[in-house]
Motif scaffolding. Structure first.
Motif, mmCIF file in Angstrom:
data_model
loop_
_atom_site.group_PDB
_atom_site.id
_atom_site.type_symbol
_atom_site.label_atom_id
_atom_site.label_comp_id
_atom_site.label_asym_id
_atom_site.label_seq_id
_atom_site.Cartn_x
_atom_site.Cartn_y
_atom_site.Cartn_z
ATOM 1 N N PHE A 64 88.535 90.132 -96.659
ATOM 2 C CA PHE A 64 88.661 89.048 -97.519
ATOM 3 C C PHE A 64 87.545 88.570 -97.978
ATOM 4 C CE2 PHE A 64 87.184 86.393 -93.931
ATOM 5 C CZ PHE A 64 87.616 87.011 -92.808
ATOM 6 N N GLY A 118 94.773 88.332 -97.730
ATOM 7 C CA GLY A 118 93.204 88.286 -97.693
ATOM 8 C C GLY A 118 92.827 87.095 -97.299
ATOM 9 N N SER A 119 93.341 86.427 -96.233
ATOM 10 C CA SER A 119 92.933 85.102 -95.695
ATOM 11 C C SER A 119 92.856 85.325 -94.195
ATOM 12 C CB SER A 119 93.931 84.171 -95.891
ATOM 13 O OG SER A 119 93.682 82.964 -95.825
#
Lengths: 448, 173
Positions: free
Chosen positions: A91, B130-131
């Motif tokens: 991320f 994506g966290s």
């Protein structure tokens, strides 16, 4: 060792997401330097000297990739930024784009100049569309200040930059699938050759680079490739953004100088601060879900009992027998209570869901692996299933158009390589392991 | 139901998107335009909507269908006004994604994949958003809701109920 910060040096400066503050902190200097005092080839040369390697996962030398770009007369060339960050555990690109959007915009301009591109695109995963808005705002600011558009800084160089959203597909992180998607098609990877450097977007010469790679070009131009190459260790030059998640006290994005010991990264308070709830470390996936999982002893030290470092070479030491890969830098830590079988099933489900379906070994094999792992996890497995999994993973690996097949095979093969006893225990004690791990009453079985 | 047609203002936006790509490559605008269409026409893509987008971009309807059916963000069936997409991949699972789904299911009285009777909420489990460092999390429309606890989920649901909708792709603020 205090970590050297390059990309995130000004992360704590209030307003660093705006043009004004970013510029005040030295932003866009690389564009001025490149356009006013360097030829495009000079910029490529500095990137080569820097030793910068692709930060999206493959680790391919960026300068070399750039030098492959074909330059036929009269045809446009494109730079496309891969902001499709979708590798589980990763991320960092979202963090960088959200916090310091101009770092990417500046890198895009300097890199586009080096490659002779007059139109460039940032392909961002659709789920990040709040970040897309942030980037569009930053791009508008760059236009307003003469860093984008016609005749940039009076040099005669023109560049337009656009952000393009995807719509939910891990496969579009593969560069040729990304280009298909950017052309408005399904994200099916292309057969190579030809490589994008020869025939990429709209069959024109194209370079596709990860967000972090492109952002790193600005400091490389500013400090010079030789200086950048002094940072890091050996052929792992510079800094790397690591996304730390899983059972860690301080998950988040850390910029590390390549070469930091893994042990220091996990346990020091400067980084992850150790394992949550005072538990012990069981295993680590060091570079995003596709890289081989390693048990604690092998992630902290190599098979030769040397300290394992956060670098391309050190993490790969021992090959796939006892090593892994730096990959995208998606660092996932598992505590002593984690169930490796359940996690392997979880990842297998991911790859099955994300397979584009083009190649039979991947389309069928990922489904098989998910199914077999599911029955092992839920107490219906047989001892022969374990070798069957290894067999299926071998039949996928290396037999597909794109690396998704390998990415699906490696986590399964490595989990069995290092934690075979745990798979066997699931076969021998199905009821016990379900109770221990989850408490049957609370978890409904997913029907397949 | 109103006719499937963008407002003049939206058409301007679509034209400006098309202008980002070279002459004759207007198909590149397909995914961004489908996002807009989905946001404007009820949160999903009906065949009418897809046919309309095809005519707008001067491509064949099949070229739209094959793209719409490939990408997970495009809904080919109606969903609730607020789509609660819970990440259930690795790092989120390690940090309580399954418990989060169970809590939402109990709270809303539906199973994952279903929509509440009033058409307000749909729960969906999705792959990595994506966290991973802020798990567990869910996405609702444009917004990421991270480091979720039961209390935070309660507050989020109350807020969404009061507002009656999620922030969508076309919201500019």
């Amino acid at each position: 060792m205090a970590g050297k910060k390059i990309l995130l040096e000004h992360i704590d400066v209030p307003g660093i997401n705006t043009y004004e503050v970013y510029r005040k902190m030295g932003g866009y200097r690389s564009v001025e330097k490149a356009i006013k005092s360097m030829s495009p080839d000079d910029v490529v040369e500095e990137v080569k000297k820097s030793g910068l390697r692709g930060r999206g996962g493959a680790g391919f030398p960026t300068g070399m990739k750039w030098s492959f770009l074909a330059k036929p007369e009269g045809r446009p060339r494109y730079l496309v930024c891969n902001a499709d960050e979708s590798e589980p555990g990763t991320f960092k690109d979202r963090y960088l784009m959200e916090k310091i959007p101009h770092a990417l915009i500046e890198g895009m301009i300097t890199s586009s100049y080096a490659l002779g591109a007059n139109t460039s695109y940032i392909y961002i995963r659709g789920e990040y569309f709040y970040v897309l808005r942030i980037l569009e705002k930053a791009i508008a600011e760059a236009y307003a200040n003469g860093f984008l558009g016609k005749n940039i800084l009076g040099s005669g160089y023109d560049l337009d930059l656009y952000v393009h959203p995807g719509a939910g597909a891990y496969i579009c992180g593969e560069e040729t699938a990304l280009l298909e998607s950017l052309e408005g098609k399904r994200g099916n990877p292309r057969i190579k050759p030809p490589f994008p450097a020869v025939a990429g977007l709209y069959a024109c010469p194209t370079v596709v680079n990860n967000v972090e790679t492109i952002a790193a070009v600005a400091p490389i131009v500013n400090m010079g490739g030789d200086e950048y190459a002094k940072i890091g260790v050996g052929r792992s030059t510079g800094t790397k953004l690591i996304s730390a998640g899983g059972h860690l006290n301080r998950p988040g994005v850390y910029e590390i100088e390549l070469g930091v010991p893994v042990e220091e990264f996990i346990y020091s308070d400067e980084y992850c601060g150790g394992i949550k709830n005072g538990k012990k470390l069981k295993a680590v996936v060091a570079g995003g879900s596709s890289v081989p999982i390693l048990p604690a002893n092998l992630i902290l030290k190599t098979a030769n009992n040397e300290q394992r470092l956060m670098s391309y070479e050190s993490l790969a030491d021992g090959g796939f027998v006892s090593g892994t890969m730096l990959g995208s830098g998606g660092f996932i830590a598992f505590d002593e209570d984690s169930c490796i079988v359940r996690n392997t099933w979880n990842f297998a489900r991911f790859y099955h869901h994300e397979s584009c379906g083009q190649c039979s070994p991947c389309r069928e094999g990922t489904g098989w692996m998910e199914k077999i792992l599911h029955r092992l996890e839920y107490g219906h497995g047989k001892m022969s299933d374990i070798d069957l999994l290894v067999d299926v993973s071998k039949k996928i690996e290396g037999n597909t158009i794109c690396p998704l097949g390998d990415a699906a095979a490696w986590p399964v093969a490595s989990a069995i390589r290092h934690f075979r006893d745990e798979f066997e225990w699931h076969v021998n004690e199905p009821k016990l392991c379900l109770e221990r791990n989850y408490g049957i009453s609370q978890k409904h079985e997913v029907v397949m | 139901m109103s006719e499937t047609r963008f407002s003049e203002e939206t058409i301007k936006v679509v034209n400006s998107i098309v202008s980002r790509y070279p002459e004759g490559k207007q198909k590149s605008a397909l995914i961004p335009v489908l996002h807009i269409a989905q946001a404007e026409f009820g949160g999903w893509l009906s065949s009418d909507t897809m046919d309309y987008v095809a005519s707008l971009l001067e491509i064949k309807p099949i070229e739209v269908y094959e793209v719409a059916s490939f990408y997970s963000m495009f809904n080919l069936k109606p969903v609730g006004k607020c789509l609660l997409e819970v990440c259930h991949t690795g790092p989120c699972m390690l940090n309580g994604a399954e418990e989060l789904v169970s809590y939402l299911e109990r709270k809303l009285g539906i199973k994952s994949g279903e929509t509440t009777a009033d058409g307000m909420f749909t729960i969906r489990e999705v792959e990595c958003l994506g966290s991973c460092g802020t798990a567990p999390m869910l996405q609702c429309g444009r917004d990421f809701h991270e480091n979720l606890t039961n209390e935070k989920v309660d507050a989020l649901l109350d807020k969404l109920k009061a507002e009656g909708k999620q922030k969508s792709y076309v919201d500019q603020d």
